[in-house]
Each structure stands twice: as C-alpha cells, then as structure tokens.
Design an enzyme around this catalytic site. Structure first.
Site, PDB file in Angstrom:
ATOM      1  N   ARG A 138      -6.229 -47.956  18.241  1.00 27.59           N
ATOM      2  CA  ARG A 138      -5.809 -47.456  19.543  1.00 27.59           C
ATOM      3  C   ARG A 138      -6.456 -46.090  19.785  1.00 27.59           C
ATOM      4  O   ARG A 138      -6.233 -45.144  19.032  1.00 27.59           O
ATOM      5  CB  ARG A 138      -4.288 -47.329  19.605  1.00 27.59           C
ATOM      6  N   HIS A 155      -3.952 -40.219  28.252  1.00 24.20           N
ATOM      7  CA  HIS A 155      -3.240 -39.487  27.203  1.00 24.20           C
ATOM      8  C   HIS A 155      -3.271 -38.005  27.561  1.00 24.20           C
ATOM      9  O   HIS A 155      -3.792 -37.176  26.819  1.00 24.20           O
ATOM     10  CB  HIS A 155      -3.868 -39.761  25.838  1.00 24.20           C
ATOM     11  N   GLU A 198       3.310 -41.809  26.741  1.00 20.41           N
ATOM     12  CA  GLU A 198       4.433 -40.888  26.749  1.00 20.41           C
ATOM     13  C   GLU A 198       4.606 -40.117  28.057  1.00 20.41           C
ATOM     14  O   GLU A 198       4.513 -38.880  28.101  1.00 20.41           O
ATOM     15  CB  GLU A 198       4.307 -39.899  25.583  1.00 20.41           C
ATOM     16  N   ASN A 201       6.522 -45.184  20.657  1.00 15.59           N
ATOM     17  CA  ASN A 201       6.140 -44.063  19.804  1.00 15.59           C
ATOM     18  C   ASN A 201       7.420 -43.469  19.232  1.00 15.59           C
ATOM     19  O   ASN A 201       8.287 -43.017  19.990  1.00 15.59           O
ATOM     20  CB  ASN A 201       5.387 -42.992  20.595  1.00 15.59           C
ATOM     21  N   TYR A 212       9.149 -40.846  16.276  1.00 17.01           N
ATOM     22  CA  TYR A 212       9.011 -39.815  15.254  1.00 17.01           C
ATOM     23  C   TYR A 212      10.360 -39.418  14.644  1.00 17.01           C
ATOM     24  O   TYR A 212      10.463 -39.209  13.445  1.00 17.01           O
ATOM     25  CB  TYR A 212       8.300 -38.585  15.830  1.00 17.01           C
ATOM     26  N   GLU A 263       2.799 -45.498  17.816  1.00 15.21           N
ATOM     27  CA  GLU A 263       2.619 -44.251  17.051  1.00 15.21           C
ATOM     28  C   GLU A 263       3.804 -44.081  16.116  1.00 15.21           C
ATOM     29  O   GLU A 263       4.954 -44.279  16.514  1.00 15.21           O
ATOM     30  CB  GLU A 263       2.552 -43.006  17.951  1.00 15.21           C
TER      31      GLU A 263
END
Length: 445
Positions: free
Chosen positions: A77, A121, A166, A290, A292, A352
C-alpha cells in the site's frame, strides 16, 4: 505488461505514504503541498526537519521493492502525491509525475507484489488550500477529477484503490487543532472538512468505478473509546468521542446518513446538500482499518471547548510516541465494526498497524528491536482472535516499511521494519523485518 498478481484469500503487506518517504519535493514538475508549506514554517516541525529528501524513495524505489520482495509480502500500500500528478490541484496534468508511479507499479508487478494505491494521504496541493482546502466543497470535485486521471493511467495495472487515508485525523489535527498541515485551529468549525472529504471519497469512488476499478476502499482510523470509569459522565464522554471519531466517518459511508450530532450542539448540518449522502454512500469492496491504540475518555473539565477529555491509561506500556500498547483493542475494533454495522459492512482490511521504537544499530550492525516484534506478534494474535469470532478480515499491513518523516515529529519517531539513516539513506533491515518475513512464510498454505 506484467500480469497483475492474484491476492490470496488473506493478504499480508506493508504500507507507506508519499510525502513521508518519496522526497524529490521539487523534482519532475511536482507542485507544493500543504505539508511543504507547513514544514517550511519555523517551529512547526520538531528540530526543523523537512521531507525534502525524506527516504529518497523517489530515486531508491527499486532498492525498496527488493526489500519488499525479500520480505515476502503479497501487497504494498503506497500513496500517490496529488501535487506530483496535478501540481495546482486543477488544470494541467504533470505527465512526469504519472511516469514515476507507472515505473513504481511496473516494478512492483515485476516483483510479484500487488499494488494498492491510496489517492490521498494528506498532501493537498497548496493552490487548493489557498482556495479554501477541504473547507470548500469544490475540493471534493477536484479530487474526483484527480482520481479519474490516476485510474486512466494506472488502472490497467492497479486493481486495489483507496480513496482517503484517515479523514478524522486530517480534519482534527489539520483543521481543528492546528497540529498538522494546513494548521487551522477551528475546533468544531472544522466539521465541513469532514463532510467535504467524505463527499470527495464518494465522487472519487464513482470516478474510479467509471474507469473500471474492480476494488475501491476507504481507510479510517479506529480507536475503541474506553470510559475512564463507570460513572455516567465518563460513559457519556466515551460515547461522544466515538460519535466524532468513528461514527461521523463511517455512518454516512455505510448507512447513508450522519449520526445524531446534537451532543456537539449541531441539530442541522448547513454544509450538507441534496444528493451528498447518496454520493458518499457508494458500495465499497472493503473498509480499511488503521489501528494503533484505544483512547481513554473522561468527562470534560469545566470550560472545555469539547465534551470529553482524553486521559492516559493506568499502568500500561507505551511506545516512543507515548501511545498505549493494548493489542486487545484491535480485536475490539474489528468486532465492534462487525457487530455495529452488520450486513452493511464490507470486508475489513487492517491497512495500518505498527509502533514507534527508536533502536540504534548494535556494534555488529544489527538492530534488535524486540519491542516492535512483541508489538506485532501480539497484534497479529489479536487479529486472529477477531477472525475466530467472526470478523471478515482480508488483509493485514504493517506500518511501515521504512523509518520515515513522521509528520510534525520529523525523523524522531521510528516506525519502520527497515532502519533508514537520514544522512546516508542507507537501509538496514531490523530484527522485526526478519520476524515478519518468518511469520509470513509460516502463514503460507
């Protein structure tokens, strides 16, 4: 032309973004982006770092693809830099910029790696920001034109497309809090930037479909909203944060409607026009996740401009970015989406997942980043748990291949499987690179 590789039922890969790795910010006719302007503003980037060279991926992409082939990934990606393709955001196309992405895609195919292209992005062409940026709905239409340009040139070789990366972070950090480009501090007045990004996603999806794209996805960041305590005010704060971070960017896309935003004092949305929701709610082939860490919420203190307060977790290990390491949050994220959106949810992709740990080379030249190995191993286990519980997940991509330019942190935060020396651009695979390679080999049928 090399044939496009077929992805397995579950694909493994890595992810990057153009501004963070490409460099060559003034090469081949590329125009300035909001991030060029932001990094050029004194005091905005830690220690004054810039991405003028970044990881020099623009010139070193063959070396980086060789690393990917050694890693054994199925899919890569990457993002396409809008200012490199259409420097003004509108007007003439820059053929040399498209030539670069054509070379990159062809080299990936030659290596047997499927390209997954993200169209946006965060690197908006500066002339569009000068005209209002994502606060102006015209930007959504310019984005659809740019999507069509990319698909026309690359669509015979790129099957997998992501529209936005995002949009919550871009709205919150770039337009509401001023911590990222373009640096606005509008708080809730930044909400038009949310809507216009989603409108751009919908219009770009239509443009990609018209060009024959067989797979289109949107990537959101997701974080479980965890109340700090069981009291009513903290529970309400967590629900309100979830409304802003998750549902604002998912309900319109999957359900064709905005959630109730009255907790933010919004009974109407003046930026919403007839036909917008129909444009936004285009059928998708996947939803990018994504992940985290979770976010812990408490009731807002008196006088706060927002109806929640983000607080730290107790007694939890953190990364160098001070992000809590809670792998079970990935399982929760995937299951919450599965249960809350049911039949309206397309297959999920973890687009991600990664961590920042700065580990210098040892005396023998190796980079023993055991903390990253532990993080990735635990999150892969959390992914497997979600799949076992019924989440339809089709891929997992590590953030990121290379130590890169980490936005306002410059080169201080190190997320890569490969160490990059900013002075020499030398690449050194870390211990986590070897771990991921071995893990992928063990997961092959």
């Amino acid at each position: 032309m090399v044939a496009m590789p077929r992805l397995p039922d579950f694909a493994w890969g890595v992810a990057t973004s153009a501004f963070q790795i490409e460099g060559a910010t003034a090469a081949d006719g590329r125009g300035p982006s909001v991030w060029d302007t932001y990094t050029g503003t004194p005091g905005k980037i830690r220690d004054g770092h810039t991405a003028e060279t970044a990881c020099d991926h623009y010139r070193r992409y063959p070396e980086d693809i060789a690393l990917m082939r050694d890693l054994g990934i199925d899919v890569y990606r990457f993002s396409i830099a809008w200012p490199r393709v259409r420097p003004d955001g509108t007007g003439p196309v820059n053929p040399a910029g498209l030539d670069f992405y054509e070379r990159l895609v062809d080299a990936l195919l030659e290596a047997g790696i499927a390209p997954m292209a993200t169209l946006y992005h965060w690197d908006l062409p500066q002339p569009l920001e000068d005209a209002g940026g994502w606060l102006d709905r015209d930007t959504a239409h310019r984005f659809a034109e740019y999507a069509a340009i990319c698909a026309e040139r690359l669509g015979d070789r790129v099957r997998h497309w992501i529209t936005l990366n995002e949009p919550f972070e871009h709205m919150a950090l770039g337009y509401a809090l001023g911590q990222h480009a373009p640096g606005h501090t509008l708080l809730l007045d930044a909400l038009p930037a949310a809507h216009h990004q989603l409108l751009g996603h919908g219009l770009a999806t239509s443009a990609l479909r018209a060009a024959g794209a067989p797979f289109v996805m949107l990537t959101n960041s997701y974080t479980p909203a965890v109340p700090a305590t069981g009291n009513e005010d903290d529970l309400a704060a967590a629900a309100t944060y979830d409304l802003l971070h998750r549902r604002l960017f998912t309900d319109p896309v999957l359900l064709g409607r905005y959630p109730d935003l009255s907790p933010f004092g919004l009974d109407t949305l003046p930026f919403l026009k007839d036909g917008d929701l129909e444009a936004i709610a285009q059928p998708l082939d996947g939803l990018g996740v994504n992940y985290y860490n979770p976010t812990r919420l408490a009731a807002a203190p008196p006088g706060s401009p927002l109806p929640f307060d983000i607080v730290e977790f107790d007694n939890v290990k953190t990364t160098d970015f001070d992000w809590p390491v809670i792998p079970s949050g990935l399982t929760q994220t995937l299951m919450d989406l599965t249960e809350d959106y049911g039949p309206d949810l397309p297959p999920l992709w973890v687009t991600e997942n990664g961590c920042s740990y700065a580990v210098p080379p040892a005396a023998d030249g190796s980079i023993p980043d055991q903390d990253r190995i532990d993080y990735l191993a635990a999150h892969v286990k959390a992914l497997d748990a979600a799949i076992a519980q019924g989440a339809d997940v089709r891929g997992y991509l590590v953030w990121t291949l290379l130590d890169n330019f980490e936005w306002a942190e410059g080169f201080h935060q190190r997320f890569g499987l490969v160490h990059v020396d900013p002075a020499t651009q030398d690449r050194t695979p870390k211990a986590s690179f070897a771990w991921y390679r071995e893990h992928l080999a063990s997961r092959r049928p």
